[in-house]
Design an enzyme around this catalytic site. Sequence first.
Site, PDB file in Angstrom:
ATOM      1  NE  ARG A  57      73.203  52.094  37.282  1.00 34.09           N
ATOM      2  CZ  ARG A  57      73.411  50.557  37.518  1.00 34.09           C
ATOM      3  NH1 ARG A  57      73.264  50.638  36.168  1.00 34.09           N
ATOM      4  NH2 ARG A  57      74.169  50.785  38.066  1.00 34.09           N
ATOM      5  CE1 TYR A 109      63.887  71.721  23.333  1.00 33.95           C
ATOM      6  CE2 TYR A 109      66.076  70.609  23.790  1.00 33.95           C
ATOM      7  CZ  TYR A 109      64.728  71.511  24.032  1.00 33.95           C
ATOM      8  OH  TYR A 109      64.789  72.037  25.524  1.00 33.95           O
ATOM      9  CG  ASP A 181      61.511  65.641  19.247  1.00 32.75           C
ATOM     10  OD1 ASP A 181      60.715  65.123  20.817  1.00 32.75           O
ATOM     11  OD2 ASP A 181      62.516  66.599  20.346  1.00 32.75           O
ATOM     12  CE  LYS A 206      60.741  70.734  27.452  1.00 34.51           C
ATOM     13  NZ  LYS A 206      60.754  70.635  26.101  1.00 34.51           N
TER      14      LYS A 206
HETATM   15  C1  LIG Z   1      62.234  69.685  25.919  1.00 31.50           C
HETATM   16  C2  LIG Z   1      62.349  69.194  24.700  1.00 31.50           C
HETATM   17  C3  LIG Z   1      63.335  68.265  24.525  1.00 31.50           C
HETATM   18  C4  LIG Z   1      64.256  67.630  25.367  1.00 31.50           C
HETATM   19  O1  LIG Z   1      63.904  67.283  26.439  1.00 31.50           O
HETATM   20  P1  LIG Z   1      64.661  68.185  28.397  1.00 31.50           P
HETATM   21  O2  LIG Z   1      63.192  67.215  29.105  1.00 31.50           O
HETATM   22  O3  LIG Z   1      63.687  68.868  28.047  1.00 31.50           O
HETATM   23  O4  LIG Z   1      65.816  67.049  28.486  1.00 31.50           O
HETATM   24  C5  LIG Z   1      63.080  67.356  23.857  1.00 31.50           C
HETATM   25  N1  LIG Z   1      62.768  68.251  22.341  1.00 31.50           N
HETATM   26  C6  LIG Z   1      61.728  68.849  22.185  1.00 31.50           C
HETATM   27  C7  LIG Z   1      60.872  69.171  21.175  1.00 31.50           C
HETATM   28  C8  LIG Z   1      61.731  69.278  23.338  1.00 31.50           C
HETATM   29  O5  LIG Z   1      60.647  70.836  24.049  1.00 31.50           O
END
Ligand SMILES: *Cc1c(COP(=O)(O)O)cnc(C)c1O
Length: 394
Positions: A57, A109, A181, A206
């Site tokens: 963990r 998001y 983000d 992503k």
């Molecule tokens: C996909 C995404 C998230 C969340 O990420 P996950 O890996 O799906 O939990 C947060 N911010 C943005 C801009 C995203 O495209």
Amino acid sequence: MPSKKNKNHRELSLQTKLIGAGLSSDTQTGAIAPPLHLTSTYGWQSIEEMPDIDYGRTGSPVRQHLEKALAELDGAVSSIFTNNGMSAAQLILNVTPQGAHIVAPHDCYGGTYRLLNARAEQGHFSVDFVDMSDERNLDAAFKRRPSQLWLESPSNPLMRVTDLRKWIHRAKEAGAFSIIDHTLLTPLGLQPLVLGADIAWQSTTKFVNGHSDCLGGSVSSADPDLMEKLRWWHKATGAGGSAFDAYQTLRGLRTLPLRLERQQQNCQKIAQWLEGRKDVAQVFYTGLKTHPGYEIANMQQKGHGALLAFKFHGAEKERVANFAKALNIFRLAPSLGGFESLICTPFTMTHAGMSEKARLAAGITPDLVRLAIGLEKVNDLTADLEQAFTMMRT
Ligand SMILES: *Cc1c(COP(=O)(O)O)cnc(C)c1O
């Protein structure tokens, strides 16, 4: 990251560092690629000698290699690799004081919106969702003395550009934390910590992994005390990504510069191609000179990413559905940043977690289509779109 000594002390480029991340770290076998240890626990030498990692963990060797590379990319003291992007956001909320006031983008998001909203409803803190692309909202946003500013630029899916430096500067003056983000542009396209933000976070699901086969997230900061707190919480809540996901993500990360470059090129071409079409009312992509915020985008980011959105001329819901159905290469699915091209309708898919009122206020209407551009030959992609436009009309 461990790599062969650089004889003439020349600083290596980021791309070379990514290629070298964790290579030859296994001294037992001499394996070039870092191994994956499928174990939940690690042995102690004696009851007094705790190893660097003693339980899964807390971490794993391959996760450490990945975290070092992610920290390098973000210009951070360290990074934490989490289970997914939302778990990175939740990790940040663990160090958000009870009763804090948060200001976040009104079109952030969808998952972030859902999480912030739900936690606020539970009474953990209060949140105002603000259109940050409009500077006239700055004064009002700071009236309620926020202690945290959550930022995203460009926004998903309408690519609204926020002048990040301005908002960060204002946050600093007000003693508020800024949290960015940077999933959409990746750490190569947007460097939150260099712009002065306190925390950079992203979904590595992503672009960073880029192969649409595992989830992950990261949180980085230049502040060692803050990272220590976050690391404590990551252990306490079990937010850390698995060794297997770290292994996949590190593998993906090595080719990020190449993939991003090509996907951006493809996206730029498609955005320009769409802009000239009679079926298309508006294209949202910061790489277009006609896009509001084009200049600010160029000042604070490198490249324009591989996500775009557009609206049809007077298309009702069924025609949008027919358009999506007619496509052969673009697949109907949420997500972005993978090697494959995807299409989605944010109104019913990625942003369904927002109330209809909030979606419409953010400009997320039923006729809005989002394209995530992959690594296919761009001519094949435009040909696929072309035949779908024709099908839609008939
Ligand atoms: C996909 C995404 C998230 C969340 O990420 P996950 O890996 O799906 O939990 C947060 N911010 C943005 C801009 C995203 O495209």
